[in-house]
Design a protein around this motif. Structure first.
Motif, PDB file in Angstrom:
ATOM      1  N   GLU A   1       2.314  -5.484 -32.169  1.00 24.64           N
ATOM      2  CA  GLU A   1       3.694  -5.366 -31.721  1.00 24.64           C
ATOM      3  C   GLU A   1       3.688  -5.309 -30.203  1.00 24.64           C
ATOM      4  O   GLU A   1       3.031  -4.456 -29.606  1.00 24.64           O
ATOM      5  CB  GLU A   1       4.331  -4.105 -32.300  1.00 24.64           C
ATOM      6  CG  GLU A   1       5.781  -3.963 -31.924  1.00 24.64           C
ATOM      7  CD  GLU A   1       6.405  -2.706 -32.518  1.00 24.64           C
ATOM      8  OE1 GLU A   1       5.724  -1.996 -33.266  1.00 24.64           O
ATOM      9  OE2 GLU A   1       7.574  -2.448 -32.209  1.00 24.64           O
ATOM     10  N   ILE A   2       4.392  -6.237 -29.561  1.00 27.14           N
ATOM     11  CA  ILE A   2       4.431  -6.245 -28.104  1.00 27.14           C
ATOM     12  C   ILE A   2       5.813  -5.878 -27.561  1.00 27.14           C
ATOM     13  O   ILE A   2       5.999  -5.815 -26.361  1.00 27.14           O
ATOM     14  CB  ILE A   2       3.965  -7.606 -27.536  1.00 27.14           C
ATOM     15  CG1 ILE A   2       4.823  -8.749 -28.057  1.00 27.14           C
ATOM     16  CG2 ILE A   2       2.510  -7.840 -27.852  1.00 27.14           C
ATOM     17  CD1 ILE A   2       4.485 -10.089 -27.437  1.00 27.14           C
TER      18      ILE A   2
ATOM     19  N   TRP B   1       6.053 -10.073 -31.653  1.00 29.92           N
ATOM     20  CA  TRP B   1       4.742  -9.855 -32.237  1.00 29.92           C
ATOM     21  C   TRP B   1       3.773 -10.893 -31.706  1.00 29.92           C
ATOM     22  O   TRP B   1       4.166 -12.003 -31.352  1.00 29.92           O
ATOM     23  CB  TRP B   1       4.806  -9.961 -33.764  1.00 29.92           C
ATOM     24  CG  TRP B   1       5.791  -9.006 -34.342  1.00 29.92           C
ATOM     25  CD1 TRP B   1       7.120  -9.217 -34.521  1.00 29.92           C
ATOM     26  CD2 TRP B   1       5.541  -7.679 -34.775  1.00 29.92           C
ATOM     27  NE1 TRP B   1       7.717  -8.111 -35.054  1.00 29.92           N
ATOM     28  CE2 TRP B   1       6.765  -7.140 -35.227  1.00 29.92           C
ATOM     29  CE3 TRP B   1       4.420  -6.885 -34.833  1.00 29.92           C
ATOM     30  CZ2 TRP B   1       6.875  -5.863 -35.725  1.00 29.92           C
ATOM     31  CZ3 TRP B   1       4.519  -5.610 -35.336  1.00 29.92           C
ATOM     32  CH2 TRP B   1       5.743  -5.098 -35.777  1.00 29.92           C
TER      33      TRP B   1
ATOM     34  N   GLN C   1      -4.282  -1.215 -32.903  1.00 28.80           N
ATOM     35  CA  GLN C   1      -3.006  -0.671 -32.451  1.00 28.80           C
ATOM     36  C   GLN C   1      -2.514   0.324 -33.483  1.00 28.80           C
ATOM     37  O   GLN C   1      -2.427   0.001 -34.673  1.00 28.80           O
ATOM     38  CB  GLN C   1      -1.976  -1.800 -32.288  1.00 28.80           C
ATOM     39  CG  GLN C   1      -0.652  -1.318 -31.742  1.00 28.80           C
ATOM     40  CD  GLN C   1       0.317  -2.474 -31.519  1.00 28.80           C
ATOM     41  OE1 GLN C   1       0.403  -3.394 -32.311  1.00 28.80           O
ATOM     42  NE2 GLN C   1       1.036  -2.409 -30.398  1.00 28.80           N
TER      43      GLN C   1
ATOM     44  N   ARG D   1       0.148   2.399 -35.464  1.00 27.69           N
ATOM     45  CA  ARG D   1       1.520   2.100 -35.902  1.00 27.69           C
ATOM     46  C   ARG D   1       2.366   3.351 -35.752  1.00 27.69           C
ATOM     47  O   ARG D   1       1.994   4.437 -36.164  1.00 27.69           O
ATOM     48  CB  ARG D   1       1.534   1.675 -37.368  1.00 27.69           C
ATOM     49  CG  ARG D   1       0.752   0.441 -37.648  1.00 27.69           C
ATOM     50  CD  ARG D   1       1.611  -0.778 -37.375  1.00 27.69           C
ATOM     51  NE  ARG D   1       0.801  -1.974 -37.617  1.00 27.69           N
ATOM     52  CZ  ARG D   1       0.829  -3.027 -36.842  1.00 27.69           C
ATOM     53  NH1 ARG D   1       1.606  -3.050 -35.796  1.00 27.69           N
ATOM     54  NH2 ARG D   1       0.093  -4.064 -37.116  1.00 27.69           N
TER      55      ARG D   1
ATOM     56  N   ALA E   1       6.424  -0.265 -29.085  1.00 26.19           N
ATOM     57  CA  ALA E   1       5.050  -0.747 -29.257  1.00 26.19           C
ATOM     58  C   ALA E   1       4.050   0.258 -28.705  1.00 26.19           C
ATOM     59  O   ALA E   1       4.192   0.745 -27.588  1.00 26.19           O
ATOM     60  CB  ALA E   1       4.884  -2.085 -28.554  1.00 26.19           C
ATOM     61  N   GLU E   2       3.081   0.568 -29.547  1.00 32.27           N
ATOM     62  CA  GLU E   2       2.037   1.508 -29.163  1.00 32.27           C
ATOM     63  C   GLU E   2       0.977   0.776 -28.339  1.00 32.27           C
ATOM     64  O   GLU E   2       0.697  -0.400 -28.597  1.00 32.27           O
ATOM     65  CB  GLU E   2       1.380   2.092 -30.414  1.00 32.27           C
ATOM     66  CG  GLU E   2       2.306   2.912 -31.278  1.00 32.27           C
ATOM     67  CD  GLU E   2       2.645   4.248 -30.658  1.00 32.27           C
ATOM     68  OE1 GLU E   2       1.787   4.812 -29.930  1.00 32.27           O
ATOM     69  OE2 GLU E   2       3.762   4.727 -30.891  1.00 32.27           O
TER      70      GLU E   2
ATOM     71  N   VAL F   1       0.629  -6.522 -23.793  1.00 36.13           N
ATOM     72  CA  VAL F   1       0.199  -5.425 -24.651  1.00 36.13           C
ATOM     73  C   VAL F   1      -0.366  -4.316 -23.773  1.00 36.13           C
ATOM     74  O   VAL F   1      -1.344  -4.534 -23.059  1.00 36.13           O
ATOM     75  CB  VAL F   1      -0.888  -5.906 -25.642  1.00 36.13           C
ATOM     76  CG1 VAL F   1      -1.383  -4.765 -26.499  1.00 36.13           C
ATOM     77  CG2 VAL F   1      -0.381  -7.055 -26.479  1.00 36.13           C
TER      78      VAL F   1
END
Length: 185
Positions: A84-85, A90, A119, A121, A126-127, A164
């Motif tokens: 997830e960006i 994505w 990454q 969740r 976004a993490e 990211v």
């Protein structure tokens, strides 16, 4: 594609024409009596027999064919993991990992081997991701310096190029290689 000219028979006839006439039962007097045309028809018959025998043999593909086909099918059906960006944005994990490997390969003294991006969740935005990179290094490079530079390059590429955020980078040097010129000395 250019069509290659085939030499005519010694009698001047085209072997393909003789074969075609023989199959159609339309041989002329010359083709029936000429030793060159008779030899061409005999070659045609031998070739036809060989092809028929080969066509009648059952096919036995090598055992690895099934494994290779199933691997390709499974790889196509497997959902690609996504990073997830951003909101509703994505990025395919394999593409991101390949981009980071390319960053390492473009640097002198190191070659990327494997890259894994993880990454967490979460319910929020976004993490940040954690990058685990395995590399091989040229013999004689300052490993501490070059791995620090790689870490900086990965963080920069991840955040600016891929979008990211990078939480951390682990670099594992698992092999050393020599330049061919160095090895000959």
């Amino acid at each position: 594609m250019a069509v290659e000219q085939v030499e005519p028979l010694a009698c001047g006839r085209d072997a393909a024409d003789v074969w075609e006439h023989a199959e159609g039962g339309t041989l002329d007097e010359h083709e029936v009596s000429c030793p060159h045309c008779v030899a061409a028809r005999a070659d045609h018959d031998r070739l036809g027999g060989l092809v028929a025998r080969m066509a009648a043999e059952p096919l036995r593909p090598p055992p690895s064919v099934l494994e290779q086909v199933m691997g390709a099918v499974v790889a196509d059906l497997r959902p690609h993991e996504l990073l997830e960006i951003g909101p509703d944005a994505w990025l395919g994990r394999p593409a991101a990992e390949a981009a980071l490997r390319h960053v390492v390969d473009s640097m002198g003294g190191l070659r990327a081997r494997r890259c894994r991006i993880e990454q967490a969740r979460g319910p929020g935005p976004a993490e940040p991701v954690w990058v685990r990179m395995t590399v091989s290094a040229r013999f004689g490079v300052d490993l501490a310096s070059v791995t620090a530079r790689v870490r900086q390059m990965i963080i920069s590429a991840g955040e600016r190029t891929l979008g990211v955020p990078i939480a951390g980078v682990d670099i594992h040097v698992e092999d050393v290689w020599e330049e061919p010129e160095v090895a000959r000395r």
